[in-house]
Scaffold this active site. Structure first.
Site, PDB file in Angstrom:
ATOM      1  N   CYS A 177       0.855  -1.198   0.000  1.00  0.00           N
ATOM      2  CA  CYS A 177       0.000   0.000   0.000  1.00  0.00           C
ATOM      3  C   CYS A 177       0.885   1.240   0.000  1.00  0.00           C
ATOM      4  CB  CYS A 177      -0.900   0.033   1.234  1.00  0.00           C
ATOM      5  SG  CYS A 177      -1.892  -1.442   1.477  1.00  0.00           S
ATOM      6  N   HIS A 181       0.987   5.124  -1.514  1.00  0.00           N
ATOM      7  CA  HIS A 181       0.345   6.013  -0.548  1.00  0.00           C
ATOM      8  C   HIS A 181       1.234   6.339   0.646  1.00  0.00           C
ATOM      9  CE1 HIS A 181      -3.521   5.972  -2.606  1.00  0.00           C
ATOM     10  NE2 HIS A 181      -3.405   4.671  -2.751  1.00  0.00           N
ATOM     11  N   ARG A 225     -13.103  -0.579  -2.568  1.00  0.00           N
ATOM     12  CA  ARG A 225     -11.917   0.247  -2.820  1.00  0.00           C
ATOM     13  C   ARG A 225     -10.643  -0.516  -2.442  1.00  0.00           C
ATOM     14  NH1 ARG A 225      -9.417   3.446  -5.916  1.00  0.00           N
ATOM     15  NH2 ARG A 225      -8.375   1.460  -5.894  1.00  0.00           N
ATOM     16  N   CYS A 229      -7.490  -1.942  -4.691  1.00  0.00           N
ATOM     17  CA  CYS A 229      -6.092  -1.595  -4.404  1.00  0.00           C
ATOM     18  C   CYS A 229      -5.238  -2.860  -4.430  1.00  0.00           C
ATOM     19  CB  CYS A 229      -5.968  -0.948  -3.031  1.00  0.00           C
ATOM     20  SG  CYS A 229      -6.382   0.802  -3.016  1.00  0.00           S
TER      21      CYS A 229
END
Lengths: 268, 200, 155, 103
Positions: A177, A181, A225, A229
């Site tokens: 992730c 991000h 969502r 991802c």
């Protein structure tokens, strides 16, 4: 509905301010213009509208409505509930996000099996109803402050697990992730990537999902969502409502605490 | 060869386990219980390579650790079998634009893209580019095509971890994301004077 | 294939249903007369679409404003607004030059309705978008190029 | 019967602004499904808006209006508490009519 114009004004301001700092020159201006024009009417409202009815309808083998569902603020309280999720629930002895909690309510109150969702397809059958209910519930926290209660040891543990999962690199592309991000001011193509490790980014990201996606005209819940991802990270598929999705939600929500709920959002 | 670090769920209740070990065990159990195989994305993908595990924290590993990984990864680079480093820049552009491949919604026979534009600016005309990686605008024009530069670029595309252990960039050659022929095309896209990367 | 599609379209046209709405008193008869402008919507060339609208070659006018972003992040949803400052504006049409069918939408504005409409359209690629306006029996237009960018990761 | 619309109508200074979100696929007839078959066209063709007995807008849509269409327009007149009615029909003969109270 009184708060709507305020919300819209904020959304427009945010749409103009955020990308300007990130992309350069005319491209950024063009995109900002585009987003501001879209903020005008969010089709997610169609899901909210349907969800409000479904919440009150008798359904499932037990022919009961969800009006007695306890989302953490007491049976039947929807206002402000999603702003305080995920949270630790004594009755299930689990930390639950909105969707896993709704699964519990549907199972216990209505007799609807979680398999409908865990094995279900996005936008189809019971899952479509789930999405509509989610839109309705998150709309009932619009403009409130994100406020998750981190005092329990269960929430603290989920936060730690979520943070670990956030940085966990694996798969053929070595992504985590955090690859996308974990830093300020980055984008994929023209998409700004919120830095979810900091308050500002987490508030922007966590605070604006679930959302309507104009690219496919679908309403995406937070579970959807996160699922996508992981798809783009080239991971195997996370199970709907599984602990990794909840742990990541706790990590984001805690980091976003104090930010504003802008759900349902509208995205590219 | 990369070694796998298995994350099979561990038995609980080991007496000597510290708090950190408990956490690790619990984490492994959570990950194991949270994912399932889907299409071509097998659950085995959760198993971490050694360097992936080392690069899975908000703190950077020590300098020695990074160096060791880089040396290890350098050995994986395969240089072009025919000694030719560049192909067709037009195909290279298509590869740079495409972000397809290897997800559970892709098929086993999907032609993978390089996804270069997801993270890099490359040509003068494509405005939809990402910024996770540095801009590669005028790549060949600015850097020339010395043997050293060409070999470095090939190696970087093949396995970026050989140059920066915890790089965000995928190992296009080593992880078999792109074929040798595709990498040649991407190389041409970067170096060819006629490529829109080098031509305003 | 095309013929089949046309027949289906014809058979399934809203016209008959609209008549039912009229019968049910939901729609005034005057409305029902405005059947869907099939020829204009199915035109595949700009001049054909314009002539089907009865617009000929409209003159460019600064009194017609086309509000749209310079760049659309996604061609599936492109917000477009048209404002006409021309007196007696009675009709507004939105056309996209590089779409397979140019005409996207057409609005008939009765007296008392302001010449200001907004909607959202699909665009297959970067293209000029036209706002064509009928005012005082004559046609005018404005155009603007909208860039359509590529999507996100994994696409 | 189509799904409900979301209609907002607000009067100020003698002008009523109406914003409508419709629930519709707006399928172009040019896309293929995952097995390669053409998805048939399905889109709203006509729409009209009424304030009391008066038609305040008529529109015709083609398939290149976006999925879940958005429409906004303004008309002179209209007072708080009065109704605005929006109706549409699509190319398959489906229809929908919803009303909103001017606020």
């Amino acid at each position: 509905m009184k708060t709507r114009p305020m919300m819209l004004a904020l959304a427009v301001a945010a749409a103009i301010a955020a990308p300007a700092a990130m992309a350069e020159g005319s491209t950024a201006d063009g995109i900002a213009q585009y987003r501001a024009m879209l903020a005008e009417g969010n089709p997610a409202e169609l899901w909210e509208l349907a969800g409000e009815d479904i919440w009150k309808e008798k359904a499932g083998p037990k022919q009961a409505s969800l009006e007695q569902c306890d989302l953490g603020k007491g049976p039947g309280v929807v206002k402000g509930a999603s702003a305080a999720l995920p949270r630790y629930f004594k009755d299930t002895d689990r930390v639950q996000d909105l969707e896993s909690r709704l699964m519990t309510c549907m199972q216990t109150l209505q007799g609807i099996s979680p398999d409908n969702f865990v094995k279900g397809k996005w936008g189809k059958g019971e899952m479509e109803k789930m999405e509509q209910i989610v839109a309705y519930v998150v709309g009932q926290s619009r403009d409130m402050k994100i406020n998750v209660d981190m005092s329990s040891p269960q929430m603290k543990k989920m936060y730690a697990l979520g943070k670990k999962a956030f940085f966990y690199r694996a798969g053929p592309m070595d992504f985590a992730c955090s690859t996308c991000h974990g830093e300020d001011g980055k984008r994929i193509r023209l998409q700004d990537l919120p830095n979810l490790t900091k308050h500002e980014g987490a508030a922007a990201g966590w605070g604006s999902w679930p959302a309507y996606r104009v690219s496919n005209g679908q309403f995406w819940t937070m579970q959807h969502r996160l699922n996508d991802c992981y798809r783009q990270q080239r991971f195997p598929e996370p199970i709907y409502g599984s602990d990794v999705t909840i742990a990541l939600s706790v990590y984001m929500a805690k980091t976003a605490n104090g930010g504003t709920v802008m759900t349902p959002g509208i995205k590219r | 060869m990369n070694k796998y670090l298995m994350i099979a769920p561990l038995a609980l209740g080991i007496h000597l386990a510290t708090a950190a070990d408990d956490m690790t065990a619990e984490f492994k159990q959570m990950m194991d219980g949270s994912f399932e195989s889907s299409g071509i994305a097998d659950k085995h993908r959760l198993y971490q390579l050694d360097f992936q595990a080392v690069c899975s924290s908000d703190r950077m590993p020590s300098a020695e650790r990074l160096k060791a990984i880089e040396a290890e990864q350098m050995k994986t680079i395969r240089w072009p079998s025919d000694g030719k480093y560049t192909g067709d820049w037009k195909s290279g552009e298509k590869i740079a634009i495409s972000g397809r491949g290897l997800t559970w919604s892709d098929k086993a026979d999907t032609t993978n893209g390089g996804g270069c534009y997801n993270c890099h600016q490359l040509s003068h005309t494509e405005i939809s580019y990402g910024t996770i990686g540095p801009s590669l605008l005028n790549y060949g024009k600015l850097r020339g095509n010395s043997e050293e530069m060409v070999k470095y670029t090939w190696g970087k595309i093949w396995n970026a971890k050989a140059y920066s252990a915890c790089s965000n960039m995928p190992r296009n050659g080593d992880a078999e994301i792109l074929t040798e022929a595709q990498i040649k095309d991407v190389m041409a896209y970067l170096f060819d004077p006629e490529s829109p990367v080098n031509k305003p | 294939m095309d013929q089949l599609r046309r027949n289906t379209l014809k058979a399934g046209s809203g016209l008959s249903l609209f008549s039912l709405l009229v019968a049910a008193g939901m729609v005034k008869p005057g409305v029902a007369e405005a059947a869907w402008s099939k020829a204009a919507f199915e035109a595949k060339k700009m001049d054909a679409a314009l002539s089907a609208l009865g617009a000929g070659s409209p003159a460019e006018s600064a009194e017609v404003q086309l509000t749209a972003p310079d760049i659309a992040e996604n061609g599936a949803v492109v917000p477009v607004g048209v404002v006409s400052n021309l007196p007696d504006t009675e009709e507004v049409a939105i056309l996209v030059e590089k779409n397979p069918n140019m005409l996207a939408a057409r609005f008939m504005l009765p007296a008392g309705t302001e010449a200001a409409v907004q909607t959202r359209i699909k665009m297959g690629q970067t293209s000029d978008v036209y706002a064509v306006v009928k005012a005082g029996g004559k046609y005018y237009m404005a155009k603007k190029e909208i860039k359509v960018t590529l999507g996100g990761c994994g696409g | 019967m189509g799904n409900p619309m979301r209609i907002r109508a607000a009067a100020s200074d003698g002008v009523t602004e109406v914003k409508v979100l419709m629930n519709h696929e707006m399928e172009t007839g040019q896309r293929k499904d995952s097995s390669g078959n053409l998805i048939p066209a399905h889109f709203i063709t006509e729409l009209n808006a009424k304030h009391g007995d008066k038609v305040v807008l008529q529109a015709e849509f083609g398939p290149s209006v976006s999925k879940n269409p958005f429409l906004s327009f303004k008309f002179k007149g209209g007072a708080k508490g009065e109704k605005v009615v929006i109706s549409w029909v699509d190319n398959k003969g489906d229809s929908r009519s919803d009303e909103a109270t001017i606020g």
